[in-house]
Motif scaffolding. Structure first.
Motif, PDB file in Angstrom:
ATOM      1  N   GLU A  11       0.820  -1.220   0.000  1.00 59.52           N
ATOM      2  CA  GLU A  11       0.000   0.000   0.000  1.00 59.52           C
ATOM      3  C   GLU A  11       0.852   1.268   0.000  1.00 59.52           C
ATOM      4  O   GLU A  11       0.322   2.365  -0.116  1.00 59.52           O
ATOM      5  CB  GLU A  11      -0.902   0.015   1.246  1.00 59.52           C
ATOM      6  CG  GLU A  11      -1.945  -1.086   1.246  1.00 59.52           C
ATOM      7  CD  GLU A  11      -2.630  -1.231   2.616  1.00 59.52           C
ATOM      8  OE1 GLU A  11      -3.425  -2.174   2.773  1.00 59.52           O
ATOM      9  OE2 GLU A  11      -2.353  -0.400   3.518  1.00 59.52           O
ATOM     10  N   GLY A  12       2.148   1.101   0.216  1.00 56.21           N
ATOM     11  CA  GLY A  12       3.025   2.268   0.242  1.00 56.21           C
ATOM     12  C   GLY A  12       3.020   3.009   1.578  1.00 56.21           C
ATOM     13  O   GLY A  12       3.510   4.126   1.673  1.00 56.21           O
ATOM     14  N   VAL A  13       2.466   2.374   2.614  1.00 51.70           N
ATOM     15  CA  VAL A  13       2.504   2.992   3.948  1.00 51.70           C
ATOM     16  C   VAL A  13       3.953   3.064   4.437  1.00 51.70           C
ATOM     17  O   VAL A  13       4.395   4.070   4.982  1.00 51.70           O
ATOM     18  CB  VAL A  13       1.646   2.184   4.954  1.00 51.70           C
ATOM     19  CG1 VAL A  13       1.730   2.798   6.343  1.00 51.70           C
ATOM     20  CG2 VAL A  13       0.217   2.087   4.474  1.00 51.70           C
ATOM     21  N   ILE A  14       4.701   1.959   4.210  1.00 55.17           N
ATOM     22  CA  ILE A  14       6.138   1.971   4.502  1.00 55.17           C
ATOM     23  C   ILE A  14       6.885   1.811   3.174  1.00 55.17           C
ATOM     24  O   ILE A  14       6.309   1.330   2.191  1.00 55.17           O
ATOM     25  CB  ILE A  14       6.555   0.833   5.471  1.00 55.17           C
ATOM     26  CG1 ILE A  14       6.205  -0.551   4.888  1.00 55.17           C
ATOM     27  CG2 ILE A  14       5.913   1.015   6.826  1.00 55.17           C
ATOM     28  CD1 ILE A  14       6.835  -1.717   5.626  1.00 55.17           C
ATOM     29  N   GLY A  15       8.147   2.223   3.157  1.00 55.55           N
ATOM     30  CA  GLY A  15       8.950   2.070   1.951  1.00 55.55           C
ATOM     31  C   GLY A  15       9.128   0.596   1.618  1.00 55.55           C
ATOM     32  O   GLY A  15       8.689   0.117   0.575  1.00 55.55           O
ATOM     33  N   SER A  16       9.743  -0.136   2.548  1.00 52.48           N
ATOM     34  CA  SER A  16       9.909  -1.575   2.336  1.00 52.48           C
ATOM     35  C   SER A  16      10.138  -2.292   3.658  1.00 52.48           C
ATOM     36  O   SER A  16      10.493  -1.681   4.664  1.00 52.48           O
ATOM     37  CB  SER A  16      11.100  -1.837   1.405  1.00 52.48           C
ATOM     38  OG  SER A  16      12.288  -1.385   2.019  1.00 52.48           O
ATOM     39  N   LEU A  17       9.921  -3.596   3.607  1.00 50.96           N
ATOM     40  CA  LEU A  17      10.234  -4.466   4.738  1.00 50.96           C
ATOM     41  C   LEU A  17      11.551  -5.157   4.388  1.00 50.96           C
ATOM     42  O   LEU A  17      11.682  -5.727   3.298  1.00 50.96           O
ATOM     43  CB  LEU A  17       9.117  -5.504   4.935  1.00 50.96           C
ATOM     44  CG  LEU A  17       9.353  -6.582   6.000  1.00 50.96           C
ATOM     45  CD1 LEU A  17       9.488  -5.972   7.388  1.00 50.96           C
ATOM     46  CD2 LEU A  17       8.202  -7.594   5.990  1.00 50.96           C
ATOM     47  N   HIS A  18      12.527  -5.078   5.293  1.00 51.56           N
ATOM     48  CA  HIS A  18      13.818  -5.715   5.039  1.00 51.56           C
ATOM     49  C   HIS A  18      13.608  -7.215   4.836  1.00 51.56           C
ATOM     50  O   HIS A  18      12.852  -7.845   5.583  1.00 51.56           O
ATOM     51  CB  HIS A  18      14.748  -5.445   6.228  1.00 51.56           C
ATOM     52  CG  HIS A  18      16.118  -6.013   6.050  1.00 51.56           C
ATOM     53  ND1 HIS A  18      16.825  -5.899   4.879  1.00 51.56           N
ATOM     54  CD2 HIS A  18      16.921  -6.701   6.909  1.00 51.56           C
ATOM     55  CE1 HIS A  18      18.001  -6.496   5.017  1.00 51.56           C
ATOM     56  NE2 HIS A  18      18.086  -6.993   6.237  1.00 51.56           N
ATOM     57  N   ASN A  19      14.270  -7.769   3.834  1.00 49.18           N
ATOM     58  CA  ASN A  19      13.991  -9.152   3.445  1.00 49.18           C
ATOM     59  C   ASN A  19      14.629 -10.219   4.318  1.00 49.18           C
ATOM     60  O   ASN A  19      14.548 -11.406   4.003  1.00 49.18           O
ATOM     61  CB  ASN A  19      14.379  -9.366   1.985  1.00 49.18           C
ATOM     62  CG  ASN A  19      13.214  -9.019   1.077  1.00 49.18           C
ATOM     63  OD1 ASN A  19      12.055  -9.154   1.468  1.00 49.18           O
ATOM     64  ND2 ASN A  19      13.517  -8.550  -0.125  1.00 49.18           N
ATOM     65  N   VAL A  20      15.265  -9.786   5.397  1.00 52.20           N
ATOM     66  CA  VAL A  20      15.802 -10.767   6.338  1.00 52.20           C
ATOM     67  C   VAL A  20      15.271 -10.397   7.719  1.00 52.20           C
ATOM     68  O   VAL A  20      15.251  -9.218   8.079  1.00 52.20           O
ATOM     69  CB  VAL A  20      17.348 -10.731   6.368  1.00 52.20           C
ATOM     70  CG1 VAL A  20      17.885 -11.590   7.495  1.00 52.20           C
ATOM     71  CG2 VAL A  20      17.913 -11.206   5.033  1.00 52.20           C
ATOM     72  N   TYR A  21      14.777 -11.387   8.456  1.00 45.30           N
ATOM     73  CA  TYR A  21      14.439 -11.086   9.854  1.00 45.30           C
ATOM     74  C   TYR A  21      15.331 -11.929  10.768  1.00 45.30           C
ATOM     75  O   TYR A  21      15.921 -12.931  10.335  1.00 45.30           O
ATOM     76  CB  TYR A  21      12.949 -11.313  10.132  1.00 45.30           C
ATOM     77  CG  TYR A  21      12.559 -12.747  10.427  1.00 45.30           C
ATOM     78  CD1 TYR A  21      12.631 -13.268  11.718  1.00 45.30           C
ATOM     79  CD2 TYR A  21      12.089 -13.587   9.419  1.00 45.30           C
ATOM     80  CE1 TYR A  21      12.275 -14.575  11.996  1.00 45.30           C
ATOM     81  CE2 TYR A  21      11.726 -14.890   9.677  1.00 45.30           C
ATOM     82  CZ  TYR A  21      11.823 -15.389  10.965  1.00 45.30           C
ATOM     83  OH  TYR A  21      11.483 -16.694  11.235  1.00 45.30           O
ATOM     84  N   TYR A  22      15.453 -11.483  11.999  1.00 43.56           N
ATOM     85  CA  TYR A  22      16.322 -12.151  12.974  1.00 43.56           C
ATOM     86  C   TYR A  22      15.483 -12.667  14.135  1.00 43.56           C
ATOM     87  O   TYR A  22      14.550 -11.991  14.574  1.00 43.56           O
ATOM     88  CB  TYR A  22      17.376 -11.184  13.509  1.00 43.56           C
ATOM     89  CG  TYR A  22      18.353 -10.751  12.441  1.00 43.56           C
ATOM     90  CD1 TYR A  22      19.550 -11.417  12.276  1.00 43.56           C
ATOM     91  CD2 TYR A  22      18.049  -9.692  11.588  1.00 43.56           C
ATOM     92  CE1 TYR A  22      20.450 -11.046  11.284  1.00 43.56           C
ATOM     93  CE2 TYR A  22      18.932  -9.305  10.587  1.00 43.56           C
ATOM     94  CZ  TYR A  22      20.132  -9.987  10.444  1.00 43.56           C
ATOM     95  OH  TYR A  22      21.008  -9.618   9.463  1.00 43.56           O
ATOM     96  N   ALA A  23      15.842 -13.839  14.631  1.00 44.84           N
ATOM     97  CA  ALA A  23      15.070 -14.400  15.738  1.00 44.84           C
ATOM     98  C   ALA A  23      15.964 -15.104  16.742  1.00 44.84           C
ATOM     99  O   ALA A  23      16.943 -15.763  16.379  1.00 44.84           O
ATOM    100  CB  ALA A  23      14.041 -15.399  15.199  1.00 44.84           C
ATOM    101  N   THR A  24      15.614 -14.942  18.004  1.00 46.36           N
ATOM    102  CA  THR A  24      16.202 -15.787  19.041  1.00 46.36           C
ATOM    103  C   THR A  24      15.083 -16.094  20.031  1.00 46.36           C
ATOM    104  O   THR A  24      13.938 -15.683  19.834  1.00 46.36           O
ATOM    105  CB  THR A  24      17.418 -15.114  19.724  1.00 46.36           C
ATOM    106  OG1 THR A  24      18.057 -16.070  20.585  1.00 46.36           O
ATOM    107  CG2 THR A  24      17.013 -13.904  20.557  1.00 46.36           C
ATOM    108  N   VAL A  25      15.423 -16.836  21.071  1.00 49.45           N
ATOM    109  CA  VAL A  25      14.443 -17.191  22.090  1.00 49.45           C
ATOM    110  C   VAL A  25      14.800 -16.435  23.370  1.00 49.45           C
ATOM    111  O   VAL A  25      15.924 -16.527  23.851  1.00 49.45           O
ATOM    112  CB  VAL A  25      14.452 -18.720  22.328  1.00 49.45           C
ATOM    113  CG1 VAL A  25      13.789 -19.077  23.648  1.00 49.45           C
ATOM    114  CG2 VAL A  25      13.770 -19.436  21.170  1.00 49.45           C
ATOM    115  N   GLY A  26      13.849 -15.668  23.881  1.00 48.85           N
ATOM    116  CA  GLY A  26      14.132 -14.853  25.059  1.00 48.85           C
ATOM    117  C   GLY A  26      14.040 -15.620  26.368  1.00 48.85           C
ATOM    118  O   GLY A  26      14.505 -15.150  27.404  1.00 48.85           O
TER     119      GLY A  26
END
Lengths: 350, 76
Positions: free
Chosen positions: A303-318
């Motif tokens: 929708e163009g609300v944000i420019g883009s979503l970075h194509n890599v996400y990071y995850a760990t377990v808290g």
């Protein structure tokens, strides 16, 4: 009374093997005290006997923490000790971590008291202060003369089974334990008022209930134009591709994962799940967007609300992950994201 | 993690979390309270369209946090 059997842990330098060129040396044992151990033995008299010394190179230890710890525990076990003493490590980082880790492992494996000595800023101090008595020492081996009496005094008290006073009284670093004590002279309300008056006057005072201190960071300036912004996602909620390819642990995660979401519009039951323990995983496993809102962010990207979503996400377990480790993972993630022209980060926690 | 990311990447970071007191104690600067621990950005009792709407509103709030200047810890 028979002397308390103690084992002493030293690095290659204090073990009198050599300097940095010998830091790769694997663990080995020597009967009786070595180096600083002789000074300790002198202070112990006939109450504690250093029956053996285990020596290991600092580099070898820190590059192979698990293997080295196991090897060292085997050597220590051979002496059937009733107490373990390590160092002192002063402000030597690798040595401090080694002393702390050896103490923590010995306390767990043999259920014996463990004592080491460090400068308060040694990284080993924060990592292991809860598991070991870490006697406060100066920052270099020049302070050996004061470190030995401080460590031996505490060791003797423990060997005699005497009750220990506060960390400040006994000279070791706070372990974060709380004890109830009876004040016979002054009741709580008057102590509190006295403390407040000192505080108002700017005089030094000592809290009876210190809170853990967390540093603050300056809030970074806001994103100016969301329509051009690149947003990155990070989560401590353990969202991983189905099958948990990096085997992130359900508790006390030892690492984090980075996952490419190029072309992924929605996280589904068949593609993603949570590796997080300690909470009911059913909802996250059915729809991982409930923890990591990729579906909505993709929609906003279109929708163009944000420019883009970075194509890599990071995850760990808290779950059960120490602050020090969380900080370490975030630092590594941050270094990677710094290269990607990110404008803002959303971090989700369960 | 929030603080370390803000410091390392040098961009605003928003923490969407369920247990706000922990986030406050640890020191996150921009905080958006979430729904519940097992589903911070969802609610399984809702129909999927409504649930996505709820998620969208939380993400919008997070983006609003990222576009708002703050001088101290702020809960959105």
């Amino acid at each position: 009374m028979a002397a308390v059997r103690a084992v002493h842990y030293l690095n290659q330098f204090f073990g009198q093997i050599g300097g940095e060129d010998k830091a790769d040396i694997t663990p080995f044992q020597k009967d009786g005290p070595v180096g600083p151990g002789t000074a300790l033995q002198k202070a112990f008299g006939d109450e504690i006997e250093i029956v053996g010394t285990v020596i290991c190179g600092d580099t070898y230890f820190n590059e192979n923490i698990e293997t080295a710890t196991t090897e060292i525990m085997e050597l220590i076990a051979g002496y059937q000790p009733q107490m373990l003493i390590a160092g002192p490590a002063f402000n030597a980082g690798r040595y401090g971590v080694a002393c702390g880790a050896v103490c923590a492992a010995a306390a767990e494996k043999f259920a014996i008291p463990v004592i080491t000595g460090m400068y308060e800023e040694n990284p080993g101090a924060d990592l292991y202060r809860k598991q070991a008595y870490i006697v406060r020492t100066g920052d270099s081996a020049a302070k050996m003369r004061t470190a030995i009496p401080a460590m031996s005094k505490l060791a003797l008290k423990i060997a005699r089974g005497e009750e220990l006073g506060t960390p400040a009284d006994e000279g070791y670093l706070e372990q974060g334990l709380r004890f109830n004590t009876m004040h016979h002279t002054e009741r709580g309300s008057s102590r509190a008022v006295a403390m407040l008056l000192k505080k108002l006057k700017g005089e030094p005072y000592q809290s009876e209930y210190p809170m853990p201190s967390f540093s603050r960071v300056t809030p970074r300036p806001a994103i100016k134009d969301l329509k051009k912004a690149k947003i990155a996602l990070v989560t401590s909620g353990g969202i991983v591709p189905k099958g948990n390819p990096d085997r992130i642990e359900a508790s006390s995660a030892s690492h984090f994962g980075r996952y490419d979401i190029t072309g992924i519009e929605d996280l589904t039951e068949d593609t993603f799940e949570t590796a997080h323990g300690g909470y009911d995983p059913v909802y996250a496993n059915l729809d991982a967007d409930r923890v990591l809102p990729i579906d909505v962010l993709r929609q906003m990207e279109k929708e163009g609300v944000i420019g883009s979503l970075h194509n890599v996400y990071y995850a760990t377990v808290g779950n059960g992950t120490s602050v020090a480790n969380a900080q370490k993972y975030a630092h590594a993630i941050g270094l990677e994201l710094s290269e990607e022209n990110i404008d803002g980060i959303i971090l989700t926690s369960t | 993690m929030v603080k370390e990311l803000e410091e390392t990447v040098n961009v605003p970071v928003v923490h969407i979390c369920t247990i706000v007191p922990i986030s406050l104690t640890v020191g996150a600067n921009r905080i958006v309270p979430a729904v519940a621990i097992p589903h911070p950005l969802g609610n399984p009792t809702l129909q999927s369209a409504e649930e996505k709407e709820l998620r969208r509103s939380l993400v919008e709030k997070a983006l609003q946090a990222l576009t708002t200047e703050v001088n101290e810890q702020t809960q959105f």
